[in-house]
Design an enzyme around this catalytic site. Structure first.
Site, PDB file in Angstrom:
ATOM      1  N   PRO A   2       0.842  -1.197   0.000  1.00 28.41           N
ATOM      2  CA  PRO A   2       0.000   0.000   0.000  1.00 28.41           C
ATOM      3  C   PRO A   2       0.877   1.246   0.000  1.00 28.41           C
ATOM      4  O   PRO A   2       1.635   1.467   0.936  1.00 28.41           O
ATOM      5  CB  PRO A   2      -0.784  -0.122   1.318  1.00 28.41           C
ATOM      6  CG  PRO A   2      -0.478  -1.470   1.869  1.00 28.41           C
ATOM      7  CD  PRO A   2       0.778  -1.945   1.233  1.00 28.41           C
ATOM      8  N   GLU A   3       0.785   2.009  -1.051  1.00 29.76           N
ATOM      9  CA  GLU A   3       1.467   3.292  -1.105  1.00 29.76           C
ATOM     10  C   GLU A   3       0.456   4.354  -0.674  1.00 29.76           C
ATOM     11  O   GLU A   3      -0.696   4.032  -0.370  1.00 29.76           O
ATOM     12  CB  GLU A   3       1.965   3.570  -2.526  1.00 29.76           C
ATOM     13  CG  GLU A   3       3.111   2.674  -2.961  1.00 29.76           C
ATOM     14  CD  GLU A   3       4.477   3.223  -2.550  1.00 29.76           C
ATOM     15  OE1 GLU A   3       4.556   4.392  -2.159  1.00 29.76           O
ATOM     16  OE2 GLU A   3       5.450   2.464  -2.619  1.00 29.76           O
TER      17      GLU A   3
END
Length: 267
Positions: A2-3
Site C-alpha cells: 500500500p502506497e
DNA sequence: AGAATTACCTGAGCGC
DNA sequence: TGCGCTCAGGTAATTC
C-alpha cells in the site's frame, strides 16, 4: 504494497463505513508486529466510537473518543471489512469487532505493519510529530524542496523518500516522480536548481493525485485494498523501453532500493 | 546535523 | 520435488 494512494483510498472507504460505529472488542492474535501492539489497546478501545478517519503520510488515524488508533499497513498489510464473525486465517493479526457485529480485520503476512495507541491527538504523537509536510498539501512545493535540499548531498531519490522531508513518498512514486520531472535519481539533492525543485514537487503531487483519482474509479474490494491499476512509466520496467524516447531504461540501487530511470530523459 | 547501514518479516521466484 | 538462495521494501534504530 500500500502506497500513499492506496492508503488514502482505504481511508475514504473506512470513513464511509466506520464513522459512528462503536467498537465492542478488539482481538489481538499477534502481539508483536513491527512494533509491539500496545497492551492497553483492547481495553482502551472498548465501547468507543469511531469519530473520524484521517491520514498522515501512510499512517491511518482513527479518532476513537478516548484516544487515537494509529495504523500503518507496512508493505503487505491490508484491512478487510467483514459483515460478521469469520474464522481467522493465517496472518490475520487483529480484529476490531463492532457493536453491530461487523469486523475490521488486519491482515499482514510480513508483519511490517504497526498499530499504535495515542492518548493525545495523533498528529502530536512522537512517532508522527517529526514527519514532513503532506505531499498533497500547500506546504509542500518547489520552494520548500529547494530550501531543505541546500545542505544535503544525499541522492535526490533518497531525499524525497525521507519521511522527515515529505510524508509518505515510497519507492514506486519516487521513481515515477523523478522520471516525470526529468531528474536523475542519483543527483545530489544540493545540485537541484530552483526549476528542478518546482518540477519535482509538481511531479510528486501529480503522480500521487492521478493515482488516487484513477484508483478511485475502481471499486475497492473488501479483500484486496492493495495495488491498483496504474501503469507505471519506470517502476518495475527495468528491462523495458522508455515511454518517452523509446530507449532502454536502466536500473540501479539507491539506499538498497530498486531504482529505474531513463538515462536520456533524466538528467 | 547529515549520512550510511542494518534489522525486521515471509512469500515468490529462481537455479539446480 | 525440494532445497537454498535472493529479492521485495517502510520505518526505526544505531553508528559514524
Amino acid at each position: 504494497m500500500p502506497e500513499l494512494p492506496e492508503v488514502e483510498l482505504t481511508r475514504r472507504r473506512l470513513e464511509r463505513e466506520l464513522i459512528g460505529k462503536r467498537i465492542r472488542r478488539v482481538i489481538v492474535r499477534t502481539p508483536r508486529l513491527r512494533l509491539p501492539v500496545p497492551p492497553e489497546l483492547a481495553a482502551s478501545l472498548e465501547w468507543r466510537r469511531v469519530r473520524s478517519v484521517g491520514r498522515r503520510g501512510k499512517f491511518l488515524l482513527f479518532d476513537c473518543e478516548a484516544g487515537w488508533l494509529i495504523m500503518h499497513l507496512g508493505m503487505t498489510g491490508f484491512l478487510r471489512l467483514l459483515p460478521g464473525p469469520a474464522l481467522p486465517g493465517k496472518h490475520d493479526h487483529l480484529d476490531f469487532v463492532f457493536a453491530d457485529g461487523s469486523v475490521l480485520r488486519f491482515h499482514d503476512p510480513r508483519k511490517f505493519g504497526s498499530v499504535i495507541w495515542s492518548d493525545e491527538p495523533a498528529e502530536r504523537h512522537p512517532r508522527l510529530a517529526g514527519i514532513g509536510p503532506e505531499p498533497l498539501s500547500a506546504a509542500f512545493d518547489g520552494a520548500y524542496l529547494f530550501r531543505v535540499s541546500r545542505t544535503r548531498r544525499v541522492a535526490v531519490k533518497l531525499l524525497i523518500m525521507n519521511m522527515t522531508i515529505v510524508a509518505g513518498v515510497g519507492n514506486i512514486y519516487a521513481n515515477e516522480a523523478l522520471f516525470r520531472a526529468g531528474i536523475r535519481p542519483d543527483r545530489p539533492a544540493s545540485s537541484l536548481t530552483d526549476a528542478d525543485c518546482e518540477r519535482l514537487a509538481a511531479a510528486i503531487r501529480e503522480v500521487l493525485r492521478e493515482s488516487i483519482d484513477q484508483g478511485s474509479t475502481y471499486r475497492v474490494e473488501e479483500s484486496a485494498v492493495a495495488y491498483h491499476p496504474l501503469n507505471f512509466a519506470v517502476y518495475g520496467r527495468e528491462n523495458g523501453a522508455c515511454t518517452r524516447c523509446g530507449g532502454a531504461l536502466e536500473s540501479t540501487r539507491l539506499g538498497n532500493r530498486s531504482t529505474v530511470y531513463c538515462p536520456r530523459c533524466q538528467s
